[in-house]
Design a protein around this motif. Sequence first.
Motif, PDB file in Angstrom:
ATOM      1  N   THR A  26     -16.440 -19.784 -61.674  1.00  0.00           N
ATOM      2  CA  THR A  26     -16.967 -19.163 -60.461  1.00  0.00           C
ATOM      3  C   THR A  26     -18.083 -20.040 -59.902  1.00  0.00           C
ATOM      4  OG1 THR A  26     -16.449 -16.974 -61.356  1.00  0.00           O
ATOM      5  CG2 THR A  26     -17.963 -17.044 -59.496  1.00  0.00           C
ATOM      6  N   VAL A  31     -19.558  -7.275 -65.816  1.00  0.00           N
ATOM      7  CA  VAL A  31     -19.822  -8.609 -65.268  1.00  0.00           C
ATOM      8  C   VAL A  31     -18.830  -8.925 -64.157  1.00  0.00           C
ATOM      9  CG1 VAL A  31     -19.754 -11.082 -65.768  1.00  0.00           C
ATOM     10  CG2 VAL A  31     -20.897  -9.522 -67.355  1.00  0.00           C
ATOM     11  N   ARG A  32     -17.549  -8.607 -64.393  1.00  0.00           N
ATOM     12  CA  ARG A  32     -16.528  -8.898 -63.386  1.00  0.00           C
ATOM     13  C   ARG A  32     -16.760  -8.084 -62.114  1.00  0.00           C
ATOM     14  NH1 ARG A  32     -11.494 -11.407 -63.415  1.00  0.00           N
ATOM     15  NH2 ARG A  32     -12.485 -12.709 -64.997  1.00  0.00           N
ATOM     16  N   THR A  65     -21.126 -18.567 -67.232  1.00  0.00           N
ATOM     17  CA  THR A  65     -19.814 -18.015 -67.565  1.00  0.00           C
ATOM     18  C   THR A  65     -19.910 -16.504 -67.779  1.00  0.00           C
ATOM     19  OG1 THR A  65     -20.108 -18.270 -69.942  1.00  0.00           O
ATOM     20  CG2 THR A  65     -19.208 -20.167 -68.726  1.00  0.00           C
ATOM     21  N   GLU A  66     -18.770 -15.843 -67.729  1.00  0.00           N
ATOM     22  CA  GLU A  66     -18.750 -14.399 -67.979  1.00  0.00           C
ATOM     23  C   GLU A  66     -19.345 -14.092 -69.357  1.00  0.00           C
ATOM     24  OE1 GLU A  66     -14.863 -12.789 -67.489  1.00  0.00           O
ATOM     25  OE2 GLU A  66     -15.016 -12.703 -65.290  1.00  0.00           O
ATOM     26  N   GLN A  67     -18.983 -14.917 -70.368  1.00  0.00           N
ATOM     27  CA  GLN A  67     -19.473 -14.658 -71.720  1.00  0.00           C
ATOM     28  C   GLN A  67     -20.999 -14.784 -71.790  1.00  0.00           C
ATOM     29  OE1 GLN A  67     -17.610 -13.439 -74.200  1.00  0.00           O
ATOM     30  NE2 GLN A  67     -19.552 -13.197 -75.291  1.00  0.00           N
ATOM     31  N   ARG A  79     -17.344  -7.009 -70.263  1.00  0.00           N
ATOM     32  CA  ARG A  79     -16.728  -7.958 -69.333  1.00  0.00           C
ATOM     33  C   ARG A  79     -16.407  -7.294 -68.004  1.00  0.00           C
ATOM     34  NH1 ARG A  79     -14.868 -12.848 -70.305  1.00  0.00           N
ATOM     35  NH2 ARG A  79     -15.098 -12.467 -72.551  1.00  0.00           N
ATOM     36  N   ILE A 102     -22.423 -11.684 -70.228  1.00  0.00           N
ATOM     37  CA  ILE A 102     -22.215 -10.551 -71.143  1.00  0.00           C
ATOM     38  C   ILE A 102     -23.307 -10.516 -72.197  1.00  0.00           C
ATOM     39  CG2 ILE A 102     -20.722  -9.721 -73.025  1.00  0.00           C
ATOM     40  CD1 ILE A 102     -18.316 -10.657 -71.281  1.00  0.00           C
ATOM     41  N   TYR A 134     -24.212  -3.453 -63.100  1.00  0.00           N
ATOM     42  CA  TYR A 134     -23.563  -4.502 -62.311  1.00  0.00           C
ATOM     43  C   TYR A 134     -24.447  -4.941 -61.150  1.00  0.00           C
ATOM     44  CZ  TYR A 134     -22.279  -1.360 -58.454  1.00  0.00           C
ATOM     45  OH  TYR A 134     -22.324  -0.514 -57.384  1.00  0.00           O
ATOM     46  N   THR A 161     -19.553  -9.947 -60.165  1.00  0.00           N
ATOM     47  CA  THR A 161     -19.107 -11.204 -59.545  1.00  0.00           C
ATOM     48  C   THR A 161     -18.032 -10.955 -58.485  1.00  0.00           C
ATOM     49  OG1 THR A 161     -17.581 -11.575 -61.404  1.00  0.00           O
ATOM     50  CG2 THR A 161     -19.756 -12.638 -61.505  1.00  0.00           C
ATOM     51  N   ASN A 162     -17.161  -9.946 -58.705  1.00  0.00           N
ATOM     52  CA  ASN A 162     -16.164  -9.595 -57.693  1.00  0.00           C
ATOM     53  C   ASN A 162     -16.842  -9.196 -56.380  1.00  0.00           C
ATOM     54  OD1 ASN A 162     -13.909 -10.076 -59.244  1.00  0.00           O
ATOM     55  ND2 ASN A 162     -13.542  -7.954 -59.775  1.00  0.00           N
ATOM     56  N   ARG A 212     -14.001 -18.360 -56.471  1.00  0.00           N
ATOM     57  CA  ARG A 212     -13.404 -18.629 -57.781  1.00  0.00           C
ATOM     58  C   ARG A 212     -12.335 -19.701 -57.669  1.00  0.00           C
ATOM     59  NH1 ARG A 212     -13.640 -12.874 -58.920  1.00  0.00           N
ATOM     60  NH2 ARG A 212     -15.256 -12.536 -60.480  1.00  0.00           N
TER      61      ARG A 212
END
Length: 240
Positions: free
Chosen positions: A71, A50-51, A35-37, A47, A40, A11, A54-55, A65
Amino acid sequence: MPQKPKRIAKYKIIEEYILEKIKSGEYTKGQLIETEQELIEKFSVSRVTVRQATNNLVAKGYLSRSQGSGTFVSSQKIVGRTTNVKSFTDEMKEMGKVASTEVLEFKIISASPEIALKLQMEKGKPIYFIRRLRKADNDPMMLETSYMSVEDYPDLSYGNITGSKYQYIEEVKNQTIDHSHHVVVPIMPTEEIVKYFNYNPEQPLIKLLNTTFLTTGKILDYTEVILNSEKYQYQSIRAK
């Protein structure tokens, strides 16, 4: 025998990748990031990983967001983080002063939508509400209101918070604190502050909105600290 290089959490690699794009100007303010995808697939991670990246960047103010849109690179001013997180107890010890804590409130409440967002958890979950008056040589230095997850720290006790909360985290829970993110705002003193600090009601003081992160990337707590600006000077070391 040479030491093995430390493994960098995936991360954190993603965080640095996004930060580099922001700093280089490839990502501009208000622009959608990948994008998250896409992330990934680019980093071959889950996921969740990745989250987490970004979090963290949302919490630090680099990203924001919009539900259903994605995002974005934040247009807000970025506040430098401290590179050396010290407990109030250790800080006072270095100054040759004796730290003490008066616990004003310690209870379990349900996380409001605002605090749940700060702690990156579901609203309504049980959290600790901790209000402490921190003193040096018996002089009040700060009024501190903290929120922590009950689920993550079910054994947190009154005894733990009368001393150094960081000591409990590192020595009892065997977790390592990585950094804190501060937002500094000026406020006018309330009647409560005037009473606790014996403060001039017409003189502004400093309030810190502080989110503390562990090395795992998880949030330890969210704390609002009001400083006795006549006696306590706030200092922050900005990372390069």
